[in-house]
Design a protein around this motif. Structure first.
Motif, mmCIF file in Angstrom:
data_model
loop_
_atom_site.group_PDB
_atom_site.id
_atom_site.type_symbol
_atom_site.label_atom_id
_atom_site.label_comp_id
_atom_site.label_asym_id
_atom_site.label_seq_id
_atom_site.Cartn_x
_atom_site.Cartn_y
_atom_site.Cartn_z
ATOM 1 N N TYR A 36 0.794 -1.272 -0.067
ATOM 2 C CA TYR A 36 -0.181 0.070 0.054
ATOM 3 C C TYR A 36 0.786 1.196 -0.005
ATOM 4 C CZ TYR A 36 -4.385 -2.540 1.109
ATOM 5 O OH TYR A 36 -5.364 -3.410 1.132
ATOM 6 N N GLN A 38 0.832 5.573 1.106
ATOM 7 C CA GLN A 38 0.278 6.621 1.852
ATOM 8 C C GLN A 38 0.951 7.879 1.345
ATOM 9 O OE1 GLN A 38 0.243 6.264 5.968
ATOM 10 N NE2 GLN A 38 -1.914 7.069 6.187
ATOM 11 N N GLN A 42 -3.592 11.169 3.931
ATOM 12 C CA GLN A 42 -4.213 10.606 3.238
ATOM 13 C C GLN A 42 -4.399 9.090 3.665
ATOM 14 O OE1 GLN A 42 -4.187 10.702 -0.802
ATOM 15 N NE2 GLN A 42 -3.678 12.884 -1.045
ATOM 16 N N GLY A 43 -5.518 8.436 3.378
ATOM 17 C CA GLY A 43 -5.322 6.938 3.785
ATOM 18 C C GLY A 43 -4.513 6.185 2.814
ATOM 19 N N LEU A 44 -4.740 4.786 3.061
ATOM 20 C CA LEU A 44 -3.902 3.768 2.148
ATOM 21 C C LEU A 44 -4.244 3.643 0.789
ATOM 22 C CD1 LEU A 44 -3.118 3.569 5.343
ATOM 23 C CD2 LEU A 44 -1.839 1.398 4.651
ATOM 24 N N GLN B 6 -14.799 8.788 5.774
ATOM 25 C CA GLN B 6 -14.592 8.966 6.984
ATOM 26 C C GLN B 6 -14.946 10.461 7.630
ATOM 27 O OE1 GLN B 6 -10.805 6.088 7.490
ATOM 28 N NE2 GLN B 6 -11.709 6.617 9.232
ATOM 29 N N ARG B 9 -12.679 14.392 9.313
ATOM 30 C CA ARG B 9 -11.132 14.315 8.897
ATOM 31 C C ARG B 9 -9.993 14.696 10.038
ATOM 32 N NH1 ARG B 9 -9.221 14.331 3.944
ATOM 33 N NH2 ARG B 9 -7.295 13.538 5.014
ATOM 34 N N GLN B 37 -3.503 4.129 13.411
ATOM 35 C CA GLN B 37 -1.758 4.335 12.950
ATOM 36 C C GLN B 37 -1.328 5.494 13.862
ATOM 37 O OE1 GLN B 37 -1.591 5.819 8.842
ATOM 38 N NE2 GLN B 37 0.509 5.214 8.669
ATOM 39 N N MET B 89 -4.011 8.491 14.059
ATOM 40 C CA MET B 89 -4.862 8.555 12.838
ATOM 41 C C MET B 89 -5.634 7.256 13.063
ATOM 42 S SD MET B 89 -5.586 9.840 9.905
ATOM 43 C CE MET B 89 -4.248 10.486 8.694
ATOM 44 N N LEU B 91 -8.152 4.729 10.753
ATOM 45 C CA LEU B 91 -8.579 4.340 9.626
ATOM 46 C C LEU B 91 -9.483 3.262 9.438
ATOM 47 C CD1 LEU B 91 -4.814 4.074 8.334
ATOM 48 C CD2 LEU B 91 -6.561 5.760 7.590
ATOM 49 N N PHE B 103 -9.140 1.621 1.815
ATOM 50 C CA PHE B 103 -9.265 2.459 2.971
ATOM 51 C C PHE B 103 -9.813 3.864 2.519
ATOM 52 C CE2 PHE B 103 -6.413 0.303 6.254
ATOM 53 C CZ PHE B 103 -6.098 -0.586 5.322
ATOM 54 N N GLY B 104 -10.393 4.378 3.760
ATOM 55 C CA GLY B 104 -10.615 6.050 3.894
ATOM 56 C C GLY B 104 -9.446 6.847 4.037
ATOM 57 N N ASP B 105 -9.760 8.091 4.142
ATOM 58 C CA ASP B 105 -8.465 8.794 4.191
ATOM 59 C C ASP B 105 -8.244 9.055 6.121
ATOM 60 O OD1 ASP B 105 -9.395 11.179 1.349
ATOM 61 O OD2 ASP B 105 -7.953 9.406 1.808
ATOM 62 N N GLY B 106 -9.154 8.545 6.719
ATOM 63 C CA GLY B 106 -8.817 8.474 8.116
ATOM 64 C C GLY B 106 -9.193 9.707 8.859
#
Lengths: 114, 112
Positions: A36, A38, A42-44, B6, B9, B37, B89, B91, B103-106
Motif C-alpha cells: 500500500y 500513503q 491521506q489513507g492507504l 470517514q 477528517r 496508526q 490516525m 483508519l 481504505f478511507g482517508d482517516g
C-alpha cells in the motif's frame, strides 16, 4: 501469528534512478501479500497484491514486486522513479481465511529528489 | 464506487472528553475494519465487522473504546475519557468476499 519487517525506514533516491523497498514476512501458514502507498494526510491506496499464480506482480504505474516463498520476501521495485512517487510505502500480509485482518510493516518513506 | 468515507477528517479535543468517528464503507461491502496508526508506524488492527456483527477485537481496544455497525452499513468508533496516548490516525477499511481492503482517508485525533 504473522509479522512483517520493512528493514529500511527511509530510502532517498534521485529522480529516474531505480529503487527497491524491502519487505520480509513471517507466517506459519499461507498468506496473501500487499503493498500500500500513503501520501501525506491521506489513507492507504492499494499498489499491488499477490494472491496466487505468477510470483511477479505489477502495478499500473510501473512498480513491481516479486513473491519469494523460500526467502519469505516481497520486495517492491521500480526501474525509474518520479518525484510524485515520494510517499510512505507499507507492506502487509493477510490470511486467506478467517477475519482477514491486515498485518502491516512499519513502513518505508521513499524520498525522490531532482 | 464512491470510496470509503470517514468523518471528521480531524478532531481536536481535551483529555477526558469523549469522541466519536464515523465510517461509511463502499456500498455492498459486508466486511469493515478499523485500524489505528501512530506516527512513524504502520496501521494496527482494532476491530472487525461482518455485516452488523463485531467478530473480532484487538487487545489494543481497551474498554474505553466501543464500535458499532448498526444494520451493517456505516460504522462508528467511540473513545470515552480520551487520553494522550489515544492521539493517532484512525483508519477505516471495507471489502467483500476475498478482495483487497479499500481504505478511507482517516480521522486524525489530537488530544490536548
Amino acid at each position: 501469528a504473522q509479522s512483517v519487517t520493512q528493514l529500511d525506514s527511509q530510502v532517498p533516491v534521485f529522480e529516474e534512478a531505480p529503487v527497491e523497498l524491502r519487505c520480509n514476512y513471517s507466517s506459519s501458514v499461507s498468506v496473501y501479500l500487499f503493498w500500500y502507498v500513503q501520501y501525506p494526510n491521506q489513507g492507504l491506496q492499494l499498489l499491488l497484491k499477490y494472491l496466487s499464480g505468477s510470483t511477479l506482480v505489477e502495478s499500473i504505474n510501473g512498480f513491481e514486486a516479486e513473491f519469494n516463498k523460500s526467502q519469505t520476501s516481497f520486495h517492491l521495485r521500480k526501474p525509474s522513479v518520479h518525484i510524485s512517487d515520494t510517499a510512505e510505502y507499507f507492506c502487509a500480509v493477510r490470511l486467506n481465511t478467517g477475519f482477514q485482518k491486515l498485518v502491516f510493516g512499519t513502513g518505508t518513506r521513499l524520498l525522490v529528489s531532482p | 464506487d464512491t470510496g470509503v468515507s470517514q468523518n471528521p477528517r480531524h478532531k481536536i479535543t481535551k483529555r477526558g472528553q469523549n469522541v466519536t468517528f464515523r465510517c461509511d464503507p463502499i456500498s455492498e461491502h459486508n466486511r469493515l475494519y478499523w485500524y489505528r496508526q501512530t506516527l512513524g508506524q504502520g496501521p494496527e488492527f482494532l476491530t472487525y465487522f461482518q455485516n452488523e456483527a463485531q467478530l473480532e477485537k484487538s487487545r489494543l481496544l481497551s474498554d474505553r473504546f466501543s464500535a458499532e455497525r448498526p444494520k451493517g452499513s456505516f460504522s462508528t468508533l467511540e473513545i470515552q475519557r480520551t487520553e494522550q496516548g489515544d492521539s493517532a490516525m484512525y483508519l477505516c477499511a471495507s471489502t467483500r468476499d476475498n478482495q483487497p481492503q479499500h481504505f478511507g482517508d482517516g480521522t486524525r485525533l489530537s488530544i490536548l
